[in-house]
Scaffold this motif. Structure first.
Motif, PDB file in Angstrom:
ATOM      1  N   ALA A  55      -2.167  -7.279   5.498  1.00 18.48           N
ATOM      2  CA  ALA A  55      -2.749  -7.545   4.174  1.00 18.48           C
ATOM      3  C   ALA A  55      -2.993  -9.039   3.930  1.00 18.48           C
ATOM      4  N   VAL A  61      -4.792  -1.819   3.671  1.00 15.88           N
ATOM      5  CA  VAL A  61      -3.458  -1.246   3.467  1.00 15.88           C
ATOM      6  C   VAL A  61      -2.888  -0.521   4.684  1.00 15.88           C
ATOM      7  N   ILE A  88       2.907  -7.772   3.441  1.00 22.54           N
ATOM      8  CA  ILE A  88       1.823  -8.149   2.527  1.00 22.54           C
ATOM      9  C   ILE A  88       1.763  -9.680   2.465  1.00 22.54           C
ATOM     10  N   PHE A  94      -3.579  -7.610  -2.909  1.00 19.10           N
ATOM     11  CA  PHE A  94      -2.962  -6.285  -2.805  1.00 19.10           C
ATOM     12  C   PHE A  94      -2.815  -5.649  -4.184  1.00 19.10           C
ATOM     13  N   ASN A  97      -6.200  -4.427  -5.445  1.00 20.60           N
ATOM     14  CA  ASN A  97      -7.002  -3.641  -4.493  1.00 20.60           C
ATOM     15  C   ASN A  97      -8.195  -4.438  -3.989  1.00 20.60           C
TER      16      ASN A  97
END
Ligand SMILES: [Zn+2]
Length: 344
Positions: A55, A61, A88, A94, A97
């Motif tokens: 990420a 994802v 991440i 994240f 989105n």
């Protein structure tokens, strides 16, 4: 040789210790702290230091799921060396989105970053100085950009022998030689002597089981190749990856509605009909035809397209890739070590 302590972010891990280290990135506008969370597994025995990151593009994802599976692998209990896992990297993207940082910057174009630059540059700098600087090797996990999908693949630059051996050990169905991109984590890490395998698989904001399995088992195979874990429970790689030295995009000849007839991983010949673009009245239709033999690395998933949009990504490869993909799928189905409850 005995194992020594491992220090990161002001935290010292003793041999055999496993813990999460939170590296402060910034605070959000509402004063919520944001950290770069690194799970560190410091083996009892000495060995190489490997990092696995996901990420960097916040909407990719599948890599986050691969990191989750990796962290559950029982092989990590008898690790030689040190594994740093960052599920991440771009928390901002994240949470939204989104591929990007809050100011629309692409984090993977600002490496190595700087401590006084933009938020993206500061995050890149933190990742370089805390994670990359401590590592001998890295694996960076990606997916295709939004509304596209990728066949599971490893991208490497024409680098040293060891890196190519690790790319093969990973066991993704195809290895694509791709130039280093300015500002990418891969390019910046190379500058400081840390080679990275780039794994590309699947679609942004979606999970798919093949991409997750090829990724999580590939990392374990690379760790075995590096001498960090043994062979016990190691998913076998039965087919050697296809090697491709070049690839190209086929673009929409006109705007309209795209119907795709071929999937990623399929082999094509010169003249194979890949897709058609039609206007909404069905009066005009344009075909997209493979100009040369190859294997489909990626494709557009959105049926609504404009003229010039990228539709199919094809790797030039001389062998029969269809059989290779079928065999890979069969291997994955047949391998009992892929049982979710049992191993990953
Ligand atoms: Zn990406």
């Amino acid at each position: 040789m005995t194992q020594t302590a491992f220090e990161i972010g002001g935290v010292t891990l003793a041999p055999g210790e496993r813990r999460r280290v939170e590296l402060p990135v910034s605070v959000l506008s509402d004063h919520t702290p944001v950290t770069l969370s690194v799970q560190v597994i410091h083996g009892k025995r000495p060995g190489p230091v490997l990092f696995v990151s996901a990420a960097v593009h916040g909407d990719e994802v599948i890599g986050v799921e691969i990191a989750r599976r990796l962290l559950r692998a029982p092989q990590l209990r008898s690790l030689a060396g040190t594994l740093m896992v960052v599920p991440i990297v771009n928390s901002f993207g994240f949470l939204n989105n989104s591929r990007y940082m809050p100011d629309r910057r692409d984090l993977n174009r600002v490496f190595p970053g700087s401590p006084t630059g933009s938020l993206a540059a500061r995050l890149a700098h933190l990742f370089m100085s805390e994670v990359v600087a401590r590592a001998d090797f890295g694996i960076d996990l990606h997916s295709a950009a939004i509304h596209r999908t990728n066949m599971p693949q490893i991208r490497v630059s024409a680098s040293n022998e060891t890196t190519l051996e690790r790319a093969e050990a990973f066991g993704a169905p195809i290895i694509v030689r791709a130039k280093l991109r300015d500002g990418s984590l891969r390019a910046a890490a190379r500058e400081v002597g840390c080679d990275i395998l780039l794994y590309e698989a699947g679609e942004a904001l979606r999970f798919d089981e093949l991409s997750a399995r090829v990724g999580s088992s590939g990392i374990l195979r690379v760790m075995h190749q590096m001498g960090m874990i043994g062979t016990k429970g190691l998913p076998k790689r039965r087919a050697a990856p296809i090697q491709a030295s070049s690839s190209s995009w086929l673009r929409a000849p006109a705007g309209g509605l795209l119907r795709c007839f071929k999937e990623v991983g399929e082999g094509v010949e010169e003249g194979t009909l890949l897709a058609a673009v039609a206007d909404p009245f069905g009066e005009q239709e344009h075909e997209i035809i493979a100009p040369a033999p190859g294997i489909i690395l990626g494709r557009a998933m959105m049926p609504v397209i404009n003229e010039g949009d990228a539709c199919y990504h094809i790797a030039a490869t001389p062998i029969d890739p269809q059989k290779r993909m079928e065999r890979l799928a069969a291997d994955l189905e047949a391998d009992p070590m892929f049982d979710e409850d049992e191993i990953l």
